[in-house]
Design a protein around this motif. Structure first.
Motif, PDB file in Angstrom:
ATOM      1  N   ALA A  92     -31.721  -3.063 -31.216  1.00 41.66           N
ATOM      2  CA  ALA A  92     -31.935  -3.533 -29.850  1.00 41.66           C
ATOM      3  C   ALA A  92     -30.599  -3.706 -29.147  1.00 41.66           C
ATOM      4  O   ALA A  92     -29.683  -4.325 -29.689  1.00 41.66           O
ATOM      5  CB  ALA A  92     -32.703  -4.849 -29.845  1.00 41.66           C
ATOM      6  N   SER A  93     -30.511  -3.181 -27.929  1.00 42.17           N
ATOM      7  CA  SER A  93     -29.321  -3.430 -27.119  1.00 42.17           C
ATOM      8  C   SER A  93     -29.146  -4.915 -26.844  1.00 42.17           C
ATOM      9  O   SER A  93     -28.028  -5.426 -26.776  1.00 42.17           O
ATOM     10  CB  SER A  93     -29.421  -2.689 -25.788  1.00 42.17           C
ATOM     11  OG  SER A  93     -29.389  -1.302 -25.953  1.00 42.17           O
ATOM     12  N   HIS A  94     -30.293  -5.605 -26.662  1.00 46.42           N
ATOM     13  CA  HIS A  94     -30.269  -7.024 -26.331  1.00 46.42           C
ATOM     14  C   HIS A  94     -30.515  -7.844 -27.589  1.00 46.42           C
ATOM     15  O   HIS A  94     -31.659  -8.020 -28.015  1.00 46.42           O
ATOM     16  CB  HIS A  94     -31.327  -7.339 -25.274  1.00 46.42           C
ATOM     17  CG  HIS A  94     -31.080  -6.680 -23.964  1.00 46.42           C
ATOM     18  ND1 HIS A  94     -30.281  -7.232 -22.984  1.00 46.42           N
ATOM     19  CD2 HIS A  94     -31.508  -5.490 -23.474  1.00 46.42           C
ATOM     20  CE1 HIS A  94     -30.241  -6.427 -21.939  1.00 46.42           C
ATOM     21  NE2 HIS A  94     -30.967  -5.356 -22.208  1.00 46.42           N
ATOM     22  N   HIS A  95     -29.449  -8.317 -28.197  1.00 52.18           N
ATOM     23  CA  HIS A  95     -29.587  -9.239 -29.313  1.00 52.18           C
ATOM     24  C   HIS A  95     -30.047 -10.594 -28.777  1.00 52.18           C
ATOM     25  O   HIS A  95     -30.180 -10.795 -27.565  1.00 52.18           O
ATOM     26  CB  HIS A  95     -28.251  -9.392 -30.025  1.00 52.18           C
ATOM     27  CG  HIS A  95     -27.251 -10.192 -29.243  1.00 52.18           C
ATOM     28  ND1 HIS A  95     -26.648  -9.707 -28.088  1.00 52.18           N
ATOM     29  CD2 HIS A  95     -26.768 -11.452 -29.404  1.00 52.18           C
ATOM     30  CE1 HIS A  95     -25.826 -10.612 -27.599  1.00 52.18           C
ATOM     31  NE2 HIS A  95     -25.882 -11.684 -28.371  1.00 52.18           N
ATOM     32  N   GLN A  96     -30.280 -11.552 -29.650  1.00 53.43           N
ATOM     33  CA  GLN A  96     -30.538 -12.926 -29.252  1.00 53.43           C
ATOM     34  C   GLN A  96     -29.509 -13.837 -29.912  1.00 53.43           C
ATOM     35  O   GLN A  96     -29.103 -13.605 -31.055  1.00 53.43           O
ATOM     36  CB  GLN A  96     -31.954 -13.366 -29.648  1.00 53.43           C
ATOM     37  CG  GLN A  96     -33.060 -12.753 -28.822  1.00 53.43           C
ATOM     38  CD  GLN A  96     -33.167 -13.368 -27.433  1.00 53.43           C
ATOM     39  OE1 GLN A  96     -32.517 -14.370 -27.114  1.00 53.43           O
ATOM     40  NE2 GLN A  96     -33.999 -12.766 -26.581  1.00 53.43           N
ATOM     41  N   HIS A  97     -29.086 -14.847 -29.161  1.00 53.48           N
ATOM     42  CA  HIS A  97     -28.072 -15.781 -29.645  1.00 53.48           C
ATOM     43  C   HIS A  97     -28.540 -17.201 -29.373  1.00 53.48           C
ATOM     44  O   HIS A  97     -28.948 -17.525 -28.255  1.00 53.48           O
ATOM     45  CB  HIS A  97     -26.738 -15.519 -28.932  1.00 53.48           C
ATOM     46  CG  HIS A  97     -25.660 -16.509 -29.284  1.00 53.48           C
ATOM     47  ND1 HIS A  97     -25.009 -16.491 -30.497  1.00 53.48           N
ATOM     48  CD2 HIS A  97     -25.122 -17.547 -28.577  1.00 53.48           C
ATOM     49  CE1 HIS A  97     -24.119 -17.458 -30.523  1.00 53.48           C
ATOM     50  NE2 HIS A  97     -24.171 -18.124 -29.376  1.00 53.48           N
ATOM     51  N   ASP A  98     -28.498 -18.058 -30.383  1.00 53.96           N
ATOM     52  CA  ASP A  98     -28.841 -19.468 -30.236  1.00 53.96           C
ATOM     53  C   ASP A  98     -27.581 -20.223 -29.834  1.00 53.96           C
ATOM     54  O   ASP A  98     -26.633 -20.326 -30.617  1.00 53.96           O
ATOM     55  CB  ASP A  98     -29.405 -20.007 -31.549  1.00 53.96           C
ATOM     56  CG  ASP A  98     -29.963 -21.426 -31.419  1.00 53.96           C
ATOM     57  OD1 ASP A  98     -29.386 -22.226 -30.657  1.00 53.96           O
ATOM     58  OD2 ASP A  98     -30.957 -21.752 -32.098  1.00 53.96           O
ATOM     59  N   VAL A  99     -27.567 -20.745 -28.605  1.00 56.44           N
ATOM     60  CA  VAL A  99     -26.355 -21.406 -28.109  1.00 56.44           C
ATOM     61  C   VAL A  99     -26.094 -22.714 -28.837  1.00 56.44           C
ATOM     62  O   VAL A  99     -24.976 -23.244 -28.781  1.00 56.44           O
ATOM     63  CB  VAL A  99     -26.452 -21.669 -26.587  1.00 56.44           C
ATOM     64  CG1 VAL A  99     -26.583 -20.363 -25.821  1.00 56.44           C
ATOM     65  CG2 VAL A  99     -27.608 -22.608 -26.253  1.00 56.44           C
ATOM     66  N   PHE A 100     -27.097 -23.242 -29.532  1.00 53.45           N
ATOM     67  CA  PHE A 100     -26.941 -24.529 -30.212  1.00 53.45           C
ATOM     68  C   PHE A 100     -26.446 -24.357 -31.645  1.00 53.45           C
ATOM     69  O   PHE A 100     -25.586 -25.122 -32.105  1.00 53.45           O
ATOM     70  CB  PHE A 100     -28.263 -25.296 -30.186  1.00 53.45           C
ATOM     71  CG  PHE A 100     -28.803 -25.496 -28.805  1.00 53.45           C
ATOM     72  CD1 PHE A 100     -28.231 -26.413 -27.941  1.00 53.45           C
ATOM     73  CD2 PHE A 100     -29.880 -24.742 -28.349  1.00 53.45           C
ATOM     74  CE1 PHE A 100     -28.726 -26.587 -26.651  1.00 53.45           C
ATOM     75  CE2 PHE A 100     -30.383 -24.917 -27.061  1.00 53.45           C
ATOM     76  CZ  PHE A 100     -29.794 -25.840 -26.214  1.00 53.45           C
ATOM     77  N   THR A 101     -26.964 -23.377 -32.373  1.00 54.30           N
ATOM     78  CA  THR A 101     -26.556 -23.168 -33.764  1.00 54.30           C
ATOM     79  C   THR A 101     -25.468 -22.118 -33.907  1.00 54.30           C
ATOM     80  O   THR A 101     -24.834 -22.026 -34.968  1.00 54.30           O
ATOM     81  CB  THR A 101     -27.757 -22.734 -34.617  1.00 54.30           C
ATOM     82  OG1 THR A 101     -28.187 -21.420 -34.193  1.00 54.30           O
ATOM     83  CG2 THR A 101     -28.918 -23.715 -34.478  1.00 54.30           C
ATOM     84  N   GLY A 102     -25.259 -21.294 -32.864  1.00 54.42           N
ATOM     85  CA  GLY A 102     -24.267 -20.222 -32.953  1.00 54.42           C
ATOM     86  C   GLY A 102     -24.754 -19.000 -33.705  1.00 54.42           C
ATOM     87  O   GLY A 102     -23.977 -18.075 -33.951  1.00 54.42           O
ATOM     88  N   GLU A 103     -26.039 -18.951 -34.077  1.00 56.35           N
ATOM     89  CA  GLU A 103     -26.575 -17.812 -34.824  1.00 56.35           C
ATOM     90  C   GLU A 103     -26.918 -16.647 -33.896  1.00 56.35           C
ATOM     91  O   GLU A 103     -27.346 -16.851 -32.758  1.00 56.35           O
ATOM     92  CB  GLU A 103     -27.824 -18.232 -35.593  1.00 56.35           C
ATOM     93  CG  GLU A 103     -27.567 -19.266 -36.675  1.00 56.35           C
ATOM     94  CD  GLU A 103     -28.857 -19.811 -37.257  1.00 56.35           C
ATOM     95  OE1 GLU A 103     -28.980 -19.852 -38.496  1.00 56.35           O
ATOM     96  OE2 GLU A 103     -29.742 -20.206 -36.465  1.00 56.35           O
ATOM     97  N   THR A 104     -26.742 -15.438 -34.411  1.00 55.83           N
ATOM     98  CA  THR A 104     -27.041 -14.203 -33.685  1.00 55.83           C
ATOM     99  C   THR A 104     -28.151 -13.462 -34.425  1.00 55.83           C
ATOM    100  O   THR A 104     -28.126 -13.374 -35.664  1.00 55.83           O
ATOM    101  CB  THR A 104     -25.787 -13.325 -33.579  1.00 55.83           C
ATOM    102  OG1 THR A 104     -24.796 -14.023 -32.819  1.00 55.83           O
ATOM    103  CG2 THR A 104     -26.091 -11.999 -32.913  1.00 55.83           C
TER     104      THR A 104
END
Length: 581
Positions: A213-225
């Motif tokens: 996917a061109s659009h990954h997801q990132h959790d701004v709280f945990t820093g996980e991608t």
């Protein structure tokens, strides 16, 4: 095999997926050396940081006096990255841009049938034997054998601070470009020079699928991608993974079957984006299937030629726990969404988990087969001719690389709908009893953005693009910007006072530091003007809007050219200074 003695036969316009369009995409100039641009109006004094935008910026390759090639699909232009550094304190803007696929251009011109891949463009014509050798060359290509960082065109999303594989050396600001294949490009954060090509197998040797996917997801709280890779062929597989803040990679699920009563085998499809909630990763698989076990795709190297839309199949939502494990596969109505907007989860009064998932949906999934016209705008005197040609061609079969493809949605009339899907995961039988439905929130919407800090929370303000079709002899096609307040349905529209055709890029919302209101900030968009007087009058500028009122802060002219971009990311001054985590 060496290239044929004469390549002249290849350097023609070639076949086109959209045979009824005469769009000529223009190449943007490069500004490798940064320039300072004049500000008409003002930059908000608090706006300090960098906006990156990326897209297909080069469509005419080579030299007209020697060997040249025209790329005719909006998604296949060579990658350009644009960098806008804002200094609101001193009312300055520093701009530079670069084509990041120079070696790819050279390779295309040297041998169009050299194993290249594309979304919808046909690079060359040749004999059956030459196409067979093209297929063999493509099957042998590996990103690990590529030494030149500009040998691929990576042109869809650009992400500051994207986590790199632990094996990569060197601290410093990181900028990574991505596309819908399993391929990433590290780009210098300031000069924009390509530095390295790699794929997700550099993070974990199991992440070897061809698509991502061109659009990954990132959790701004945990820093996980989060992202996925998809393996094609007779035994397709969807592998969902996450990268921790410290760079460790964990595979969350390897999916080969649906969790339904029939244990239906997973069918690979084209996917561009997905959802993340507090506890789940949700992968939407629309019935835009990669057909014939990806044989057509392998033979042609062309994604559109290798896809088909199945209107009788549902869209499947693959729900994966962030702690690991494929939880459920929930069917919903057949639709295709290029982009997801927001996701969150909560429990209802019965204790069932509810997923609230917002996307920009096209009910007609064949929209993918009209993507060549995504940025094909008609000036006022071209509208009628364009509409007549498209109407005449609509009933005719369309072929690409010898393969027939479905009829297409007309991008010049409307975008899709913002839908809110609610999926109830039955606490007793999540695999068999979970169900979903949707509500339409907004019509004619694409490239929507919200306040970045409202991840996993209820949001109310949405900024997006919409289409206003041209009127023959009166007004060209106009792709404008709107803001909607969902709770009141109040809409604010920005439209320049002109009859020229124009395209506003995806609006990027930047919140004011310390603000408490959801819409306290600035909306930034790159505006391309297609002047009714002719192409020599075309121009572009950067627009800064007050997000509350949709009134202009200012405009920053770039020059007498147009620059096609898909997506952008803003990062604050800490990234520029190097004082980041």
């Amino acid at each position: 095999m060496t290239a044929p003695p004469s390549l002249d036969q290849y350097f023609t316009q070639g076949e086109r997926i959209d045979t009824f369009s005469n769009a000529q995409y223009t190449s943007a100039p490069e500004f490798n050396d940064p320039i300072w641009l004049d500000v008409h109006g003002e930059i908000p004094s608090w706006l300090q940081g960098v906006l990156y935008r990326i897209g297909p910026g080069k469509f005419t390759l080579g030299d007209k006096d020697s060997r040249s090639m025209t790329i005719s699909h909006a998604f296949d232009g060579l990658a350009y990255v644009h960098r806008f550094e804002f200094d609101g304190k001193n009312q300055k803007l520093r701009y530079n841009s670069r084509c990041t696929a120079k070696t790819y251009e050279k390779n295309l011109l040297d041998n169009p049938l050299g194993g290249h891949s594309s979304f919808g463009n046909v690079h060359g014509k040749g004999s059956a034997w030459e196409h067979f050798m093209d297929f063999l060359a493509r099957s042998k290509k590996s990103i690990r054998t590529v030494e030149d960082a500009s040998a691929r065109s990576v042109n869809v999303t650009v992400t500051p601070n994207y986590p790199l594989p632990n094996s990569f050396d060197g601290p410093g600001p990181v900028l990574v470009a991505k596309t819908d294949t399993n391929m990433l490009q590290k780009v210098h954060h300031d000069t924009l020079e390509p530095e390295r090509l790699f794929d997700y197998s550099f993070y974990n040797d199991k992440l070897i699928g061809q698509l991502s996917a061109s659009h990954h997801q990132h959790d701004v709280f945990t820093g996980e991608t989060f992202n996925f890779v998809m393996s094609l062929g007779p035994q397709p597989r969807l592998t969902v993974f996450k990268i921790s803040k410290n760079g460790n990679t964990e595979i969350l699920a390897e999916i080969t079957n649906n969790l339904d009563a029939n244990n239906t085998p997973f069918r690979p499809a084209y996917m561009h984006a997905f959802w993340l909630t507090q506890h789940y990763v949700i992968i939407p698989v629309a019935p835009n299937y990669i057909k014939n076990h990806a044989l057509d795709l392998a033979v042609t190297g062309n994604l559109l030629a290798g896809m088909e839309w199945d209107p009788n199949a549902p869209s499947w939502l693959y729900i994966v726990s962030r702690d690991g494990g494929h939880i459920a596969t929930v069917p919903v109505d057949p639709h295709f969404a290029f982009h997801t907007l927001h996701g969150r989860d909560y429990k209802d009064e019965d204790g069932n988990v509810v997923l609230e998932l917002n996307n920009e949906a096209f009910a007609d999934g064949s929209v993918l087969f009209s993507t060549s016209t995504l940025t094909d705008v008609a000036r006022a005197d071209q509208v009628q001719d364009r509409d007549d040609r498209r109407s005449a061609a609509a009933a005719k079969p369309v072929h690409l690389s010898g393969f027939q493809v479905p009829s297409a949605h007309d991008f010049t009339k409307s975008f899709g709908d913002l839908r809110q899907y609610k999926i109830v995961l039955d606490k007793e039988a999540p695999r068999t009893a979970s169900k979903g439905n949707f509500t339409t929130l907004v019509k004619n919407i694409e490239f929507a953005r919200i306040h970045p800090q409202y991840q996993f929370e209820k949001f109310d303000h949405v900024y997006f693009n919409f289409i206003l079709p041209g009127e023959a002899g009166k007004r060209g096609d106009q792709y404008g910007i709107k803001k909607i307040v969902l709770s009141t349905q109040q809409e604010l529209v920005w439209q320049p006072d002109t009859s020229d055709a124009y395209i506003c890029s995806e609006p990027v919302f930047v919140p004011r530091p310390g603000a408490t209101d959801e819409d306290d900030g600035v909306v930034i968009s790159l505006i391309n003007i297609y002047d009714n007087r002719g192409a020599d009058q075309d121009r572009c500028y950067l627009l800064l809007l007050n997000a509350k009122t949709f009134t202009e802060y200012g405009r920053i002219p770039l020059g007498q050219f147009t620059a096609t971009t898909f997506h952008g990311s803003f990062v604050d001054q800490e990234f520029v200074d190097g004082s980041f985590n």
